[in-house]
Motif scaffolding. Structure first.
Motif, short mmCIF file in Angstrom:
data_model
loop_
_atom_site.label_atom_id
_atom_site.label_comp_id
_atom_site.label_asym_id
_atom_site.label_seq_id
_atom_site.Cartn_x
_atom_site.Cartn_y
_atom_site.Cartn_z
N GLU A 247 -16.11 -8.59 13.76
CA GLU A 247 -17.17 -8.35 14.75
C GLU A 247 -16.75 -7.14 15.59
O GLU A 247 -16.02 -7.28 16.56
CB GLU A 247 -17.39 -9.58 15.61
CG GLU A 247 -17.91 -10.78 14.83
CD GLU A 247 -18.21 -11.97 15.72
OE1 GLU A 247 -18.04 -11.86 16.96
OE2 GLU A 247 -18.63 -13.02 15.18
N PRO A 248 -17.21 -5.94 15.21
CA PRO A 248 -16.80 -4.72 15.91
C PRO A 248 -17.23 -4.73 17.38
O PRO A 248 -18.23 -5.36 17.72
CB PRO A 248 -17.51 -3.62 15.13
CG PRO A 248 -17.74 -4.22 13.78
CD PRO A 248 -18.03 -5.66 14.05
N PRO A 249 -16.47 -4.01 18.22
CA PRO A 249 -15.28 -3.24 17.85
C PRO A 249 -14.10 -4.15 17.52
O PRO A 249 -13.87 -5.14 18.21
CB PRO A 249 -15.00 -2.40 19.09
CG PRO A 249 -15.57 -3.21 20.23
CD PRO A 249 -16.79 -3.89 19.67
N ALA A 250 -13.40 -3.80 16.46
CA ALA A 250 -12.26 -4.60 16.01
C ALA A 250 -11.17 -3.67 15.50
O ALA A 250 -11.46 -2.63 14.90
CB ALA A 250 -12.68 -5.56 14.90
N THR A 251 -9.92 -4.06 15.74
CA THR A 251 -8.78 -3.24 15.32
C THR A 251 -7.92 -4.04 14.35
O THR A 251 -7.61 -5.21 14.59
CB THR A 251 -7.94 -2.80 16.51
OG1 THR A 251 -8.76 -2.01 17.40
CG2 THR A 251 -6.75 -1.95 16.05
N ILE A 252 -7.56 -3.38 13.26
CA ILE A 252 -6.76 -3.99 12.19
C ILE A 252 -5.44 -3.26 12.08
O ILE A 252 -5.40 -2.02 12.10
CB ILE A 252 -7.51 -3.94 10.84
CG1 ILE A 252 -8.82 -4.68 10.92
CG2 ILE A 252 -6.65 -4.47 9.71
CD1 ILE A 252 -10.00 -3.78 11.28
N SER A 253 -4.36 -3.99 11.96
CA SER A 253 -3.05 -3.41 11.72
C SER A 253 -2.71 -3.58 10.24
O SER A 253 -2.88 -4.67 9.68
CB SER A 253 -1.99 -4.10 12.58
OG SER A 253 -0.68 -3.69 12.21
N VAL A 254 -2.24 -2.50 9.61
CA VAL A 254 -1.83 -2.56 8.20
C VAL A 254 -0.34 -2.23 8.13
O VAL A 254 0.09 -1.15 8.54
CB VAL A 254 -2.64 -1.58 7.33
CG1 VAL A 254 -2.19 -1.67 5.88
CG2 VAL A 254 -4.14 -1.86 7.44
N THR A 255 0.43 -3.17 7.59
CA THR A 255 1.88 -3.01 7.50
C THR A 255 2.35 -3.47 6.13
O THR A 255 1.59 -4.06 5.35
CB THR A 255 2.59 -3.86 8.56
OG1 THR A 255 2.23 -5.24 8.39
CG2 THR A 255 2.20 -3.42 9.97
N LEU A 256 3.62 -3.22 5.84
CA LEU A 256 4.21 -3.75 4.61
C LEU A 256 4.32 -5.27 4.72
O LEU A 256 4.67 -5.81 5.77
CB LEU A 256 5.60 -3.17 4.38
CG LEU A 256 5.70 -1.69 4.02
CD1 LEU A 256 7.16 -1.32 3.79
CD2 LEU A 256 4.87 -1.36 2.79
N ALA A 257 4.00 -5.96 3.63
CA ALA A 257 4.18 -7.40 3.58
C ALA A 257 5.66 -7.73 3.44
O ALA A 257 6.47 -6.91 2.98
CB ALA A 257 3.39 -7.99 2.42
N ASP A 258 6.03 -8.94 3.83
CA ASP A 258 7.43 -9.35 3.75
C ASP A 258 7.93 -9.41 2.31
O ASP A 258 9.07 -9.03 2.02
CB ASP A 258 7.62 -10.71 4.42
CG ASP A 258 7.44 -10.66 5.92
OD1 ASP A 258 7.63 -9.57 6.50
OD2 ASP A 258 7.09 -11.70 6.52
N ASP A 259 7.09 -9.92 1.40
CA ASP A 259 7.50 -10.11 0.02
C ASP A 259 6.88 -9.04 -0.89
O ASP A 259 5.68 -8.77 -0.80
CB ASP A 259 7.08 -11.49 -0.51
CG ASP A 259 7.84 -12.61 0.18
OD1 ASP A 259 9.03 -12.40 0.51
OD2 ASP A 259 7.26 -13.69 0.37
N SER A 260 7.70 -8.47 -1.75
CA SER A 260 7.21 -7.53 -2.75
C SER A 260 6.90 -8.27 -4.04
O SER A 260 7.10 -9.49 -4.14
CB SER A 260 8.25 -6.43 -2.99
OG SER A 260 9.47 -7.01 -3.42
N VAL A 261 6.40 -7.55 -5.03
CA VAL A 261 6.16 -8.10 -6.36
C VAL A 261 7.22 -7.52 -7.29
O VAL A 261 7.50 -6.33 -7.25
CB VAL A 261 4.75 -7.73 -6.87
CG1 VAL A 261 4.59 -8.07 -8.34
CG2 VAL A 261 3.70 -8.46 -6.04
N THR A 262 7.79 -8.37 -8.13
CA THR A 262 8.81 -7.93 -9.08
C THR A 262 8.21 -7.87 -10.48
O THR A 262 7.77 -8.89 -11.02
CB THR A 262 10.01 -8.89 -9.09
OG1 THR A 262 10.58 -8.96 -7.79
CG2 THR A 262 11.07 -8.41 -10.08
N LEU A 263 8.16 -6.66 -11.06
CA LEU A 263 7.75 -6.49 -12.45
C LEU A 263 8.99 -6.55 -13.32
O LEU A 263 9.86 -5.68 -13.23
CB LEU A 263 7.04 -5.15 -12.65
CG LEU A 263 5.57 -5.04 -12.24
CD1 LEU A 263 5.00 -3.71 -12.68
CD2 LEU A 263 4.74 -6.17 -12.83
N ALA A 264 9.06 -7.56 -14.18
CA ALA A 264 10.24 -7.75 -15.02
C ALA A 264 10.08 -7.05 -16.36
O ALA A 264 8.97 -6.77 -16.81
CB ALA A 264 10.48 -9.25 -15.24
#
Length: 278
Positions: A247-264
């Motif tokens: 519901e604007p005005p709205a502010t979003i923070s984008v950061t690195l997630a704690d867990d990554s993905v492992t491609l084996a």
């Protein structure tokens, strides 16, 4: 150790289901503990569990296109994933169907011997509300912010700040923040730059901006905030599936997630994948 393996086949794909059945037979002969996803289990008559229940396994095999692997990654988090490619391009799925039995059994033997497999870590993004208490599921490709709908007449004003400094503010169809993995997906279709998988970076790309700026490449640790206004409603979306109505005005923070993905296992050839793009 008894190696625990999960197998997820692309839904309603007979070829994927047949390969899943062959893998189950081969792995069980090697003494592995194998389960498949529920849809596949119903099709081939094997022990089945929800994909989300495979998060504690030693390895999960995804059979299908990149979309199938994205789904698996959302469900199993940091559990190592090996992708068998039944799609057209395969930036994430490195293993050809004809090689799958040999590659998977070799990986399971490696797990049996060492308790671990080599892999490549892929960063993920997380979107959270600055003024509200919510968090989207992590995104392997991108976080998208847009107005009430995408396309003509559905835009909004979005201000983008990097470490507190304003990069741009414009009326846009939307704004993407993507990982190197996601640079070949939605970002590329919006004329964003290709980013090599080994690069440690994020990309901010505007969509049909009235006052456009070039896409911006930033450090992954940068603090990114997107403030959306000028519309009655808006959305924050993670990898095209998980969404939050704003519901604007709205502010979003984008950061690195704690867990990554492992491609084996074997890794896809980035430049070979580019050759397959239309």
């Amino acid at each position: 150790m008894d190696v625990a393996v999960g197998i997820v086949a692309q839904r309603d794909n007979e070829r994927a289901q047949e390969l899943a059945a062959d893998l189950v037979d081969a792995l069980e002969q090697e003494g592995a503990n194998v389960v498949v996803d529920e849809a596949t289990g119903g099709a081939i008559g094997e022990t089945a569990v929800p994909v989300s229940a495979m998060g504690g396994r030693d390895l999960v095999v995804s059979i299908g296109g990149d979309g199938t692997l994205l789904f698996v990654a959302r469900e199993v988090g940091p559990t190592p994933i090996l992708g068998v490619n039944l799609g057209e391009v395969g930036f994430l799925n490195a293993v050809a169907p004809d090689d799958a039995l040999a590659v998977v059994t070799d990986l399971v033997a490696e797990l049996e011997e060492t308790g671990a497999v080599d892999g490549r870590e892929l960063t993920r993004l997380q979107a959270t509300g600055v003024d509200e208490d919510w968090t989207l599921e992590p995104a392997l490709n991108e976080i998208l912010v847009h107005g009430p709908r995408r396309g003509p007449g559905g835009g909004a004003t979005v201000e983008v700040r990097v470490d507190g400094q304003r990069y741009t503010e414009s009326h846009v169809d939307g704004v993407l923040v993507c990982t190197p993995t996601g640079s070949t997906a939605y970002n590329l279709s919006e004329d964003g730059p290709l980013v090599h998988p080994s690069a440690d970076a994020l990309v901010v790309t505007q969509m049909a901006a009235s006052d456009s700026m070039p896409p911006l490449v930033v450090e992954p640790t940068a603090e990114l905030t997107l403030t959306i206004s000028g519309t009655e409603s808006a959305y924050a979306i993670s990898d095209g599936r998980n969404r939050r109505r704003l519901e604007p005005p709205a502010t979003i923070s984008v950061t690195l997630a704690d867990d990554s993905v492992t491609l084996a296992g074997p890794q896809a050839d980035f430049f070979d994948g580019l050759d397959k793009l239309e």
